[in-house]
Design a protein around this motif. Structure first.
Motif, mmCIF file in Angstrom:
data_model
loop_
_atom_site.group_PDB
_atom_site.id
_atom_site.type_symbol
_atom_site.label_atom_id
_atom_site.label_comp_id
_atom_site.label_asym_id
_atom_site.label_seq_id
_atom_site.Cartn_x
_atom_site.Cartn_y
_atom_site.Cartn_z
ATOM 1 N N UNK A 241 0.774 -1.208 -0.059
ATOM 2 C CA UNK A 241 0.010 0.011 0.023
ATOM 3 C C UNK A 241 0.848 1.438 0.066
ATOM 4 N N UNK A 242 1.951 1.182 0.790
ATOM 5 C CA UNK A 242 2.963 2.280 0.795
ATOM 6 C C UNK A 242 3.452 2.581 -0.410
ATOM 7 N N UNK A 243 4.085 1.431 -1.040
ATOM 8 C CA UNK A 243 4.837 1.718 -2.355
ATOM 9 C C UNK A 243 4.004 1.806 -3.482
ATOM 10 N N UNK A 244 2.529 1.556 -3.404
ATOM 11 C CA UNK A 244 1.742 2.050 -4.610
ATOM 12 C C UNK A 244 1.502 3.417 -4.112
ATOM 13 N N UNK A 248 2.221 6.569 -7.241
ATOM 14 C CA UNK A 248 1.153 7.426 -7.423
ATOM 15 C C UNK A 248 1.845 9.050 -7.411
ATOM 16 N N UNK A 249 2.624 8.947 -6.392
ATOM 17 C CA UNK A 249 3.005 10.440 -6.261
ATOM 18 C C UNK A 249 4.085 10.712 -7.220
ATOM 19 N N UNK A 250 4.785 9.724 -7.822
ATOM 20 C CA UNK A 250 5.689 9.841 -8.891
ATOM 21 C C UNK A 250 5.095 9.834 -10.392
ATOM 22 N N UNK A 251 3.703 9.441 -10.157
ATOM 23 C CA UNK A 251 3.000 9.513 -11.490
ATOM 24 C C UNK A 251 3.589 8.377 -12.577
ATOM 25 N N UNK A 256 6.510 -0.261 -12.797
ATOM 26 C CA UNK A 256 7.530 0.687 -13.231
ATOM 27 C C UNK A 256 8.392 1.317 -12.340
ATOM 28 N N UNK A 257 7.932 1.402 -10.992
ATOM 29 C CA UNK A 257 8.754 1.879 -10.061
ATOM 30 C C UNK A 257 9.614 0.845 -9.546
ATOM 31 N N UNK A 258 9.319 -0.728 -9.587
ATOM 32 C CA UNK A 258 10.013 -1.752 -9.425
ATOM 33 C C UNK A 258 10.925 -1.785 -10.139
ATOM 34 N N UNK A 259 10.834 -1.846 -11.508
ATOM 35 C CA UNK A 259 11.913 -2.242 -12.376
ATOM 36 C C UNK A 259 12.951 -0.868 -12.484
ATOM 37 N N UNK A 260 12.484 0.223 -12.075
ATOM 38 C CA UNK A 260 13.261 1.575 -12.197
ATOM 39 C C UNK A 260 14.290 1.570 -11.002
ATOM 40 N N UNK A 290 12.240 5.778 -16.683
ATOM 41 C CA UNK A 290 12.056 6.428 -15.364
ATOM 42 C C UNK A 290 13.370 6.506 -14.836
ATOM 43 N N UNK A 291 13.448 7.897 -14.220
ATOM 44 C CA UNK A 291 14.754 8.120 -13.395
ATOM 45 C C UNK A 291 14.278 8.494 -11.953
#
Length: 328
Positions: A241-244, A248-251, A256-260, A290-291
C-alpha cells in the motif's frame, strides 16, 4: 550478440518467457503465446529467456515457433540442468545430461546455437567444475555462445569462473528479495559478469497483480510460497500500500517503480519481467525511461527489504535445492 550489447535503452529490459507455458496456472494458448512473443519483439525486446524446464520443453518450442524468423536479431537465452522427467522436475547436472538437453533445445528453438546457456540449478551431487566443463566444450563446438549460472553463491561462481568465464548469473532480485546483495552482485561486478534479475516484480506482487492468495489458480507455484500465504500476505500487503502510494506520487505505476529501482542499482543489472499481456509489456518497457532520485531509492530501500518482508521466498524443500546466500 552479447548481453552487454543490450545495455542501452529499452532493450536492457528483457522478457522472461516462463509464464507463457509454466508454473503460473493455466497458460495462454499457443496462438496467444506466439502473438505475445512477436509483439515483444516488435516493441523492441531483444533478450528472450526460456529454459528446458518450462512446460517441459513446450516453452522452448513456443519461442522457436514465434521468433526463429528473427533469430539473427535476438539475444536468446535458455537453461539446462533442471528438466521434466516422467512429469516430474529433476535436477541433473551430469555432463551427458547437459549435452542431451542442449541438443533437444536447439531443435525446439529452431536454431544452431544459443547465445547464453545457463546451468539452471547446480546439481550438488556433481562438482560445479564438471558441469561447467561440459558447457565449456559446447562453447568450443559453437553450440552456445556463453555460459551462465542460476541461483548460485559467490563461492560457486568463483569455482565455475576458474574453469571457464561465466558471462551471466541469474537469480531472483527485487525490492523484496535482496539475497544477491549479500555477495553475488559484488562477485559479478568484480569478475565482469552480467547480473540477470528474474522475478523483478516479486512474482507480480509489486505490480499489484495479486489481490489475495485466493485468486491464485491451482497449479500456480505462488500458492506454496510462504510470502503468498497468510498471515504473511496481509503483512506484505501493508508494505505494498505504501509502495503504491509512492508510485502514484511519482506518476508511474508500481511495476515501473519496481523496475526503475532495479535499473538504478547498477548498469550491470538486466531485469527479465514476464507477462502474458501486451499492456503490461508496454508498461514494463516504459520503466527504462524512468529516473529515480537518490532520496526515492533510499526511501524504497527502507520500505521493502529483507527485514520488513514477511515469509521466505521458497518453501523449505525448494530452498534446500538452491545455493544462494541467505540472510540470517
Amino acid at each position: 550478440m552479447k548481453l552487454t550489447d543490450l545495455s542501452q535503452g529499452l532493450t536492457r529490459i528483457g522478457l522472461g518467457c516462463m509464464n507463457l507455458s509454466h508454473a503460473y496456472g493455466t497458460p495462454p494458448s499457443e496462438e496467444e503465446g506466439i502473438k505475445m512473443l512477436q509483439q515483444a519483439f516488435d516493441l523492441g525486446v531483444r533478450h528472450f529467456d526460456t529454459a528446458a524446464l518450462y512446460g517441459f520443453g513446450r516453452n522452448e518450442t513456443l519461442v522457436g515457433k514465434a521468433l526463429s524468423g528473427n533469430r539473427d536479431q535476438l539475444f536468446l537465452a535458455s537453461k539446462c540442468g533442471m528438466t521434466g522427467v516422467d512429469g516430474k522436475r529433476v535436477i541433473d547436472g551430469r555432463p551427458e545430461t547437459l549435452v542431451a538437453t542442449l541438443d533437444a533445445a536447439l531443435e525446439r528453438l529452431q536454431t544452431d546455437h544459443i547465445d547464453l546457456y545457463y546451468l539452471h540449478r547446480w546439481d550438488k551431487n556433481v562438482p560445479i567444475e564438471d558441469s561447467v566443463g561440459a558447457l565449456s566444450r559446447l562453447v568450443e563446438a559453437g553450440k552456445i555462445g556463453a555460459i551462465g549460472l542460476s541461483e548460485v553463491s559467490a563461492d560457486t561462481i568463483a569455482k565455475a569462473h576458474a574453469v571457464h568465464p561465466i558471462a551471466a548469473v541469474q537469480t531472483e532480485y527485487s525490492l523484496w528479495t535482496r539475497n544477491a546483495e549479500l555477495a553475488v552482485l559484488g562477485a559479478c561486478e568484480s569478475l565482469g559478469i552480467a547480473f540477470v534479475a528474474f522475478s523483478p516484480l516479486a512474482r507480480g506482487f509489486l505490480a499489484d497483480g495479486v489481490a489475495s492468495p485466493e485468486v491464485l489458480e491451482e497449479g500456480d507455484i505462488r500458492r506454496n510460497m510462504p510470502r503468498f500465504k497468510e498471515p504473511n500476505f496481509s503483512s506484505n500487503a501493508e508494505l505494498l500500500a505504501s509502495f503504491k502510494f509512492k508510485a502514484a506520487e511519482l506518476n508511474i505505476t508500481p511495476a515501473q517503480l519496481s523496475l526503475a529501482w532495479l535499473l538504478a542499482k547498477s548498469p550491470n543489472i538486466y531485469p527479465i519481467p514476464g507477462t502474458r499481456y501486451f499492456s503490461h509489456l508496454e508498461e514494463n518497457m516504459a520503466a527504462a525511461n524512468v529516473s529515480l532520485s537518490a532520496a526515492v531509492i533510499a526511501e524504497l530501500d527502507a520500505l521493502i527489504n529483507q527485514s520488513t518482508v514477511s515469509g521466505g521466498r521458497y518453501p523449505p524443500a525448494t530452498q534446500a535445492e538452491i545455493d544462494t546466500e541467505e540472510f540470517a
